[in-house]
Design an enzyme around this catalytic site. Structure first.
Site, PDB file in Angstrom:
ATOM      1  N   GLY A 134      -4.168 -28.444 -17.590  1.00 30.24           N
ATOM      2  CA  GLY A 134      -2.930 -27.991 -18.371  1.00 30.24           C
ATOM      3  C   GLY A 134      -2.958 -26.658 -18.345  1.00 30.24           C
ATOM      4  O   GLY A 134      -3.795 -25.718 -18.391  1.00 30.24           O
ATOM      5  N   ASP A 135      -1.593 -26.153 -18.996  1.00 29.41           N
ATOM      6  CA  ASP A 135      -1.590 -24.573 -19.175  1.00 29.41           C
ATOM      7  C   ASP A 135      -1.239 -24.284 -20.811  1.00 29.41           C
ATOM      8  O   ASP A 135      -0.002 -24.749 -21.095  1.00 29.41           O
ATOM      9  CB  ASP A 135      -0.403 -23.871 -18.460  1.00 29.41           C
ATOM     10  CG  ASP A 135      -0.508 -22.507 -18.290  1.00 29.41           C
ATOM     11  OD1 ASP A 135      -1.394 -21.981 -19.088  1.00 29.41           O
ATOM     12  OD2 ASP A 135       0.238 -21.901 -17.439  1.00 29.41           O
TER      13      ASP A 135
ATOM     14  N   GLY B 135      -0.759 -22.433 -24.587  1.00 29.99           N
ATOM     15  CA  GLY B 135      -0.275 -21.436 -25.120  1.00 29.99           C
ATOM     16  C   GLY B 135      -0.706 -20.107 -24.898  1.00 29.99           C
ATOM     17  O   GLY B 135      -0.150 -18.861 -24.848  1.00 29.99           O
ATOM     18  N   PHE B 136      -2.042 -19.889 -24.627  1.00 36.08           N
ATOM     19  CA  PHE B 136      -2.725 -18.852 -24.406  1.00 36.08           C
ATOM     20  C   PHE B 136      -3.807 -18.857 -23.080  1.00 36.08           C
ATOM     21  O   PHE B 136      -4.535 -17.741 -22.860  1.00 36.08           O
ATOM     22  CB  PHE B 136      -3.757 -18.480 -25.719  1.00 36.08           C
ATOM     23  CG  PHE B 136      -4.820 -19.362 -25.897  1.00 36.08           C
ATOM     24  CD1 PHE B 136      -6.143 -19.280 -25.181  1.00 36.08           C
ATOM     25  CD2 PHE B 136      -4.715 -20.324 -26.922  1.00 36.08           C
ATOM     26  CE1 PHE B 136      -7.043 -20.323 -25.389  1.00 36.08           C
ATOM     27  CE2 PHE B 136      -5.550 -21.408 -26.789  1.00 36.08           C
ATOM     28  CZ  PHE B 136      -6.712 -21.383 -26.496  1.00 36.08           C
ATOM     29  N   GLY B 137      -3.713 -19.552 -22.664  1.00 33.90           N
ATOM     30  CA  GLY B 137      -4.544 -19.805 -21.268  1.00 33.90           C
ATOM     31  C   GLY B 137      -4.512 -21.162 -20.707  1.00 33.90           C
ATOM     32  O   GLY B 137      -4.127 -22.061 -21.190  1.00 33.90           O
TER      33      GLY B 137
ATOM     34  N   LYS C 251     -11.082 -24.056 -21.997  1.00 27.71           N
ATOM     35  CA  LYS C 251      -9.969 -23.397 -22.007  1.00 27.71           C
ATOM     36  C   LYS C 251     -10.326 -21.902 -21.794  1.00 27.71           C
ATOM     37  O   LYS C 251     -11.355 -21.170 -22.285  1.00 27.71           O
ATOM     38  CB  LYS C 251      -9.499 -23.281 -23.544  1.00 27.71           C
ATOM     39  CG  LYS C 251      -8.420 -24.673 -23.845  1.00 27.71           C
ATOM     40  CD  LYS C 251      -7.880 -24.357 -25.257  1.00 27.71           C
ATOM     41  CE  LYS C 251      -6.948 -25.412 -25.435  1.00 27.71           C
ATOM     42  NZ  LYS C 251      -6.547 -25.505 -26.932  1.00 27.71           N
TER      43      LYS C 251
ATOM     44  N   ASP D  46       1.381 -27.735 -34.702  1.00 23.95           N
ATOM     45  CA  ASP D  46       1.825 -27.995 -33.153  1.00 23.95           C
ATOM     46  C   ASP D  46       1.834 -29.692 -32.741  1.00 23.95           C
ATOM     47  O   ASP D  46       1.046 -29.869 -31.942  1.00 23.95           O
ATOM     48  CB  ASP D  46       1.238 -27.179 -32.154  1.00 23.95           C
ATOM     49  CG  ASP D  46       2.036 -27.092 -31.038  1.00 23.95           C
ATOM     50  OD1 ASP D  46       3.214 -27.526 -30.980  1.00 23.95           O
ATOM     51  OD2 ASP D  46       1.365 -26.499 -30.238  1.00 23.95           O
TER      52      ASP D  46
END
Length: 598
Positions: free
Chosen positions: A330-331, A333-335, A351, A447
């Site tokens: 997955g992608d 929010g920061f990487g 991550k 979140d």
């Protein structure tokens, strides 16, 4: 930077001030149906089916046969209306047909519950039934013994359920120690049922007591009564909650609005000046590590080594096959997040921080700080990270093999027959348990969404992604911060007031509950403009007792009354979580308790 900040805040002040007490569409104060001169005019909370739905809560159809209101897709013909405007004599044709055939479906139709939180429903006269499931033979015997001691009459000619009741004119209170297998049902009865009738007929045929014609009233909730007193209407809003919407007559004076706008303008100007001075005073003193050097040089030696393992970059590069794109899970929010396998056989998720981005670095450090202090079976485990000498900053987590809840509801793993209602309830309970633990630890996740709820091969929950989480000290009511999160899940009150509380997580969890019920996405541009947000869509449907339109057909609620009742209860809980006013929302502790009861 200051100019952009100034423009953004000023624009928001100008935009939101006129909407704070927004006016409803033009709605008549009263309306009457043609050829019904004997009935006094209708007024709020009722609205004419021809008018905008924002004009009221309960729809009235003016038919050739007279007025009828709609509730749960059933139509009830109105024969008489009292001066209170919320009390009627009505008749339901469907209920009448069920009674004629002694259909058990008539006993399942609980008219008074569940009802929306904006108003309640009461009928008169009524009888209280206890609908008890037939589980094991021991459970049946236990239930029968319990009600026999209280001199209840039983009706046992329905499959799956037994019914227990007293004469309707006896004062029947709900026992406090009633079995969890029994549900309370209230049904209308005939006014002329005598004590003699109850001793003879009622024992053999409960249907002879019931009546399709009865009195019904719709008292408003306390909050809605307050709205009415102030000349407004209690209704859902486009902000994703429920508040008082003022009619055109109750709009604020233009002069007052102008004064408020000017005050807001001056406040923002002063705020920007203060920020500018602070930036000038501290320029170059804070965050000296923001340079073109690798992010690994930012951290002190022991920043990432407290309580977790330190991995070398080479070790993680080998585990992920040099961060092969085919290994991307997955992608964030920061990487990106990569699948990997260590030499000791452990499967991991890695991550990888994007370079040269201070905001993403903050999220990275935040996640390390939070996960090193937390231990809970429903929170993802942080194995470790790279050291400051590493080429890149990497976080290493346990690998959760079964994707996310979002994947299973409407993503690449979607197979709704696999995600049964029991599994969805377990997901809700375990996620709530994790959030209760976080809040007790003074952490706001910020979140909460289905794509951050991971599932293992047994469908056990692991809540992940703490990059946006914030510490919430016990001695403060909120944290002031710019809104961050995912569209469709963000607390609308937080979005307007920039005040983050633990109730912001409660709102997001309410959206998750609706998704577990409906399998829908949090945002869908194919829906009408005021229902693009799933929260708004759900609030509108629940208010109008149209929960059926929310339920995923794959859950089988049409053929299983027990599942339908559970889903309805969860929908009502979600309705509370999605209230615009955070003070009206329950705490996560209360949410968890309700889910456990359900």
């Amino acid at each position: 930077m200051i100019a952009i900040f100034f423009f953004f805040f000023t624009s928001n002040i100008l935009f939101f001030l006129p909407l704070h007490h927004s006016a409803t569409p033009s709605c008549p104060n009263t309306f009457s149906c043609p050829n019904t001169f004997t009935l006094s005019p209708f007024k709020y909370p009722f609205y004419n089916a021809k008018d905008n739905t924002s004009c009221g809560l309960i729809k009235v159809n003016c038919t050739l046969n007279g007025p009828a209101f709609q509730y749960r897709r059933e139509s009830y013909k109105i024969f008489k209306k009292y001066d209170s405007n919320s009390s009627f004599i009505i008749r339901n044709t469907t209920f009448k047909k069920l009674l004629k055939t002694d259909s058990c479906d008539a006993l399942m139709n609980n008219i008074t519950s569940p009802s929306p939180l904006l108003f309640s429903i009461s009928i008169h006269p009524f009888i209280t039934l206890f609908k008890c499931r037939r589980d094991t033979s021991y459970a049946i015997l236990e239930t029968e013994t319990y009600f026999n001691k209280l001199n209840y009459t039983s009706y046992k000619n329905c499959s799956n359920y037994d019914f227990y009741y007293m004469h309707p004119f006896n004062k029947t209170t709900v026992p406090t120690n009633i079995s969890h297998r029994c549900q309370v049902i209230q049904l209308p009865v005939k006014k002329n049922v005598s004590a003699k009738t109850s001793n003879v007929t009622a024992e053999t045929n409960i249907f002879s007591l019931l009546s399709p014609r009865f009195s019904i009233s719709f008292p408003l909730s306390v909050s809605c009564q307050e709205c009415n007193k102030n000349g407004s209407r209690c209704q859902s809003t486009t902000n994703g909650g429920v508040q008082c919407l003022y009619t055109k007559k109750a709009k604020r004076d233009k002069k007052l609005t102008l004064i408020l706008v000017l005050v807001g303008f001056v406040f923002i100007l002063m705020l920007c000046s203060v920020i500018f001075i602070i930036r000038r005073c501290f320029k170059g003193k804070h965050f000296p590590y923001l340079s073109s050097n690798h992010n690994s040089r930012i951290l002190e030696d022991d920043t990432l080594s407290c309580g977790i393992s330190v991995f070398s970059y080479t070790e993680l590069e080998n585990a992920t096959e040099k961060f092969n794109p085919s290994h991307v899970l997955g992608d964030g929010g920061f990487g990106a997040v990569y699948y990997g396998k260590l030499e000791d056989g452990r499967e991991i998720a890695v991550k990888k921080l994007y370079e040269h981005n201070y905001k993403r670095l903050q999220h990275f450090m935040n996640e390390v700080d939070i996960l090193t202090r937390l231990r809970h079976p429903n929170l993802v485990v942080l194995y470790g990270s790279t050291s400051r000498q590493s080429r890149e900053l990497l976080l290493v987590y346990e690998y959760i093999s079964n994707g996310t809840v979002a994947d299973h509801l409407h993503g690449e793993r979607a197979n709704r027959s696999v995600l049964t209602w029991q599994i969805r309830m377990n997901i809700a309970i375990q996620t709530a348990s994790a959030l209760v633990y976080l809040h007790a630890s003074e952490i706001i996740h910020r979140d909460v969404k289905t794509s951050n709820i991971l599932l293992d091969h047994n469908f056990l929950v692991k809540v992940a992604d703490f990059g946006l989480s914030r510490l919430m000290p016990n001695d403060v009511s909120h944290v002031s911060t710019a809104p961050q999160g995912t569209p469709g899940y963000v607390d609308p009150q937080y979005n307007q007031r920039y005040q983050l509380t633990d109730k912001s997580d409660v709102y997001s969890f309410g959206v998750v509950l609706i998704q577990l019920i409906s399998s829908m996405t949090a945002v869908d541009l194919r829906r009408s403009q005021d229902e693009i947000s799933l929260a708004n869509f759900a609030l509108n449907r629940i208010q109008r007792c149209e929960i059926d339109q929310l339920i995923d057909p794959a859950l089988g609620s049409d053929s299983n009354e027990e599942i339908k009742n559970m889903i309805t209860s969860v929908a009502e809980l979600a309705f509370q979580c999605l209230q615009y006013d955070s003070e009206m929302r329950p705490t996560m502790n209360e949410v968890l308790d309700v889910l456990m009861d359900i």
